[in-house]
Design a protein around this motif. Structure first.
Motif, PDB file in Angstrom:
ATOM      1  N   GLN A 249       0.818  -1.208   0.000  1.00 10.51           N
ATOM      2  CA  GLN A 249       0.000   0.000   0.000  1.00 10.51           C
ATOM      3  C   GLN A 249       0.854   1.260   0.000  1.00 10.51           C
ATOM      4  N   GLY A 250       1.973   1.221  -0.694  1.00 14.26           N
ATOM      5  CA  GLY A 250       2.882   2.352  -0.706  1.00 14.26           C
ATOM      6  C   GLY A 250       2.544   3.383  -1.763  1.00 14.26           C
ATOM      7  N   TRP A 251       3.517   4.264  -2.013  1.00 22.27           N
ATOM      8  CA  TRP A 251       3.330   5.408  -2.897  1.00 22.27           C
ATOM      9  C   TRP A 251       4.293   5.337  -4.082  1.00 22.27           C
ATOM     10  N   VAL A 252       3.894   6.036  -5.146  1.00 21.95           N
ATOM     11  CA  VAL A 252       4.732   6.201  -6.331  1.00 21.95           C
ATOM     12  C   VAL A 252       5.062   7.687  -6.452  1.00 21.95           C
ATOM     13  N   GLY A 253       6.313   8.032  -6.228  1.00 16.68           N
ATOM     14  CA  GLY A 253       6.725   9.418  -6.292  1.00 16.68           C
ATOM     15  C   GLY A 253       7.020   9.850  -7.719  1.00 16.68           C
ATOM     16  N   CYS A 254       6.494  11.014  -8.100  1.00 17.66           N
ATOM     17  CA  CYS A 254       6.692  11.535  -9.458  1.00 17.66           C
ATOM     18  C   CYS A 254       7.936  12.418  -9.455  1.00 17.66           C
ATOM     19  N   GLU A 255       9.088  11.786  -9.517  1.00 14.36           N
ATOM     20  CA  GLU A 255      10.362  12.509  -9.428  1.00 14.36           C
ATOM     21  C   GLU A 255      10.888  12.770 -10.847  1.00 14.36           C
ATOM     22  N   TYR A 256      10.199  13.650 -11.549  1.00 23.14           N
ATOM     23  CA  TYR A 256      10.611  13.964 -12.910  1.00 23.14           C
ATOM     24  C   TYR A 256      10.648  15.476 -13.116  1.00 23.14           C
ATOM     25  N   ARG A 257      11.354  15.878 -14.178  1.00 22.19           N
ATOM     26  CA  ARG A 257      11.435  17.290 -14.554  1.00 22.19           C
ATOM     27  C   ARG A 257      10.413  17.542 -15.666  1.00 22.19           C
ATOM     28  N   PRO A 258       9.355  18.256 -15.379  1.00 13.67           N
ATOM     29  CA  PRO A 258       8.355  18.524 -16.428  1.00 13.67           C
ATOM     30  C   PRO A 258       8.990  19.139 -17.669  1.00 13.67           C
ATOM     31  N   ARG A 259       8.544  18.694 -18.825  1.00 12.82           N
ATOM     32  CA  ARG A 259       9.118  19.178 -20.081  1.00 12.82           C
ATOM     33  C   ARG A 259       8.993  20.690 -20.207  1.00 12.82           C
ATOM     34  N   LEU A 260       7.902  21.245 -19.654  1.00 14.91           N
ATOM     35  CA  LEU A 260       7.688  22.688 -19.661  1.00 14.91           C
ATOM     36  C   LEU A 260       8.002  23.291 -18.297  1.00 14.91           C
ATOM     37  N   GLY A 261       8.837  22.614 -17.540  1.00 15.94           N
ATOM     38  CA  GLY A 261       9.178  23.080 -16.211  1.00 15.94           C
ATOM     39  C   GLY A 261       9.739  24.483 -16.221  1.00 15.94           C
ATOM     40  N   GLY A 262       9.354  25.278 -15.217  1.00 15.03           N
ATOM     41  CA  GLY A 262       9.815  26.647 -15.130  1.00 15.03           C
ATOM     42  C   GLY A 262       8.896  27.637 -15.813  1.00 15.03           C
ATOM     43  N   GLN A 263       8.014  27.151 -16.688  1.00 20.15           N
ATOM     44  CA  GLN A 263       7.037  28.011 -17.341  1.00 20.15           C
ATOM     45  C   GLN A 263       5.748  28.028 -16.536  1.00 20.15           C
ATOM     46  N   ALA A 264       5.052  29.125 -16.546  1.00 20.80           N
ATOM     47  CA  ALA A 264       3.796  29.228 -15.808  1.00 20.80           C
ATOM     48  C   ALA A 264       2.853  28.110 -16.233  1.00 20.80           C
ATOM     49  N   GLY A 265       2.404  27.324 -15.266  1.00 21.66           N
ATOM     50  CA  GLY A 265       1.494  26.222 -15.562  1.00 21.66           C
ATOM     51  C   GLY A 265       2.146  25.049 -16.239  1.00 21.66           C
ATOM     52  N   GLY A 266       3.471  25.041 -16.343  1.00 20.36           N
ATOM     53  CA  GLY A 266       4.160  23.998 -17.096  1.00 20.36           C
ATOM     54  C   GLY A 266       3.985  22.612 -16.521  1.00 20.36           C
ATOM     55  N   THR A 267       4.060  22.500 -15.203  1.00 17.28           N
ATOM     56  CA  THR A 267       3.882  21.190 -14.582  1.00 17.28           C
ATOM     57  C   THR A 267       2.469  20.673 -14.807  1.00 17.28           C
ATOM     58  N   SER A 268       1.474  21.522 -14.573  1.00 16.54           N
ATOM     59  CA  SER A 268       0.080  21.106 -14.725  1.00 16.54           C
ATOM     60  C   SER A 268      -0.225  20.711 -16.158  1.00 16.54           C
ATOM     61  N   ALA A 269       0.366  21.420 -17.116  1.00 11.97           N
ATOM     62  CA  ALA A 269       0.112  21.120 -18.524  1.00 11.97           C
ATOM     63  C   ALA A 269       0.607  19.741 -18.909  1.00 11.97           C
ATOM     64  N   GLY A 270       1.592  19.224 -18.184  1.00 17.42           N
ATOM     65  CA  GLY A 270       2.152  17.921 -18.508  1.00 17.42           C
ATOM     66  C   GLY A 270       1.531  16.764 -17.760  1.00 17.42           C
ATOM     67  N   LEU A 271       0.402  16.981 -17.093  1.00 14.78           N
ATOM     68  CA  LEU A 271      -0.209  15.930 -16.280  1.00 14.78           C
ATOM     69  C   LEU A 271      -1.287  15.145 -17.021  1.00 14.78           C
ATOM     70  N   ASP A 272      -1.274  15.184 -18.348  1.00 11.10           N
ATOM     71  CA  ASP A 272      -2.247  14.382 -19.102  1.00 11.10           C
ATOM     72  C   ASP A 272      -2.124  12.903 -18.765  1.00 11.10           C
ATOM     73  N   TRP A 273      -0.902  12.448 -18.531  1.00 13.40           N
ATOM     74  CA  TRP A 273      -0.701  11.034 -18.205  1.00 13.40           C
ATOM     75  C   TRP A 273      -1.454  10.651 -16.930  1.00 13.40           C
ATOM     76  N   LEU A 274      -1.477  11.573 -15.948  1.00 16.25           N
ATOM     77  CA  LEU A 274      -2.149  11.303 -14.677  1.00 16.25           C
ATOM     78  C   LEU A 274      -3.657  11.401 -14.827  1.00 16.25           C
ATOM     79  N   ARG A 275      -4.117  12.405 -15.565  1.00 18.75           N
ATOM     80  CA  ARG A 275      -5.544  12.543 -15.785  1.00 18.75           C
ATOM     81  C   ARG A 275      -6.100  11.333 -16.532  1.00 18.75           C
ATOM     82  N   ALA A 276      -5.338  10.819 -17.471  1.00 22.61           N
ATOM     83  CA  ALA A 276      -5.780   9.632 -18.215  1.00 22.61           C
ATOM     84  C   ALA A 276      -5.850   8.417 -17.299  1.00 22.61           C
ATOM     85  N   ARG A 277      -4.888   8.319 -16.396  1.00 25.28           N
ATOM     86  CA  ARG A 277      -4.865   7.187 -15.472  1.00 25.28           C
ATOM     87  C   ARG A 277      -6.065   7.235 -14.528  1.00 25.28           C
ATOM     88  N   ARG A 278      -6.412   8.423 -14.090  1.00 19.83           N
ATOM     89  CA  ARG A 278      -7.558   8.550 -13.198  1.00 19.83           C
ATOM     90  C   ARG A 278      -8.878   8.272 -13.912  1.00 19.83           C
TER      91      ARG A 278
END
Length: 278
Positions: A249-278
């Motif tokens: 029952q552990g966790w999966v840490g998302c230890e990655y550098r978003p492709r649009l990291g550093g840009q406003a909303g860049g991390t959120s924009a790259g979360l399609d993979w998570l939204r699809a999984r949900r």
């Protein structure tokens, strides 16, 4: 579905660190991890967690140093842990005690102990006794607080000279130490680069009870898990299947550098993979 934790060191870098908690919660994360908390007060971090309904599931013990300034200096000078470094045992112990104090306030159940870099004239054989001794001590101290301590194999491309690189070596060390609360931080990004055959390693090691935490990132650029050569949807299904069979029952840490990291909303924009999984 695996439980995903946002890594606030690598994600949401367009925001000041303390604002990343709210951003992660707004994107639907219920847990976070990060490298180091020591630049901030433990109660300040705890307040951020509580305000946004988040759990702290992992952070690292100091890579070196025993206070915020020396910890920052150690990391900046490429110190990547001292658990396996002879002659620095007292510093290691002081760092673990600091981490345990933070873990108590943050209600964090696990701490990662970085092994460190092999120095000139050192080898895994020469440093192994120090590593085993330090891990035994840390596991004993953590057990008093009901916490796990983790070790992580890291690939030699990102951190050349790192003491621990392979899953089999990590599990061998855990068996040698013999502490029930010493576990492996199984980063699938590092595992793919060093070894491959990731799905079979999940099937091999997760049922042993020695895997305490997963981390993910795309290979080879370390971007979102839907970018690169790893078929993460398949691996998430494997984790689900094996977790249900062995009640992990552990966790999966998302230890990655978003492709649009550093840009406003860049991390959120790259979360399609998570939204699809949900």
């Amino acid at each position: 579905m695996p439980q995903f934790a946002a890594n606030l060191t690598m994600m949401y870098t367009e925001l000041p660190f303390l604002d990343r908690f709210e951003a992660a919660a707004q994107d639907g994360f219920t847990a976070v991890e990060y490298l180091f908390p020591y630049a901030f007060g433990a109660h300040e971090l705890s307040a951020r967690l509580q305000a946004h309904g988040l759990q702290q599931v992992l952070f690292n013990a100091p890579p070196g140093g025993t206070d915020a300034a020396s910890i920052d200096a150690a990391w900046a000078s490429n110190t990547r842990g001292i658990a396996s470094i002879p002659g620095r045992e007292a510093e290691f112990q002081a760092g673990v005690q600091l981490a345990l104090r933070y873990a108590e306030v943050l209600h964090c159940p696990r701490i990662h102990l970085m092994a460190g870099l092999l120095g000139e004239g050192q080898s895994r054989t020469s440093n192994l006794p120090t590593y085993l001794s330090n891990l035994r001590w840390a596991a004993t101290e953590a057990a008093k607080a009901g916490l796990d301590v983790l070790i992580e194999p890291i690939n030699t491309r990102d951190i050349p000279g790192f003491f621990l690189n392979r899953q089999d070596h990590a599990h061998e060390i855990i068996e040698t130490v013999g502490a029930a609360n010493l576990k492996v931080q199984m980063d699938l990004y590092h595992c793919q680069i060093v070894e491959g055959d990731v799905a079979m390693k999940i099937r091999q090691y997760l049922p042993t009870g020695r895997v305490g935490h997963f981390q993910i990132a795309g290979v080879p650029e370390r971007h979102e898990p839907n970018i690169g050569e790893i078929n993460y949807p398949y691996l998430f299904d494997v984790i689900d299947e094996v977790s249900q069979a062995c009640n992990w029952q552990g966790w999966v840490g998302c230890e990655y550098r978003p492709r649009l990291g550093g840009q406003a909303g860049g991390t959120s924009a790259g979360l399609d993979w998570l939204r699809a999984r949900r």
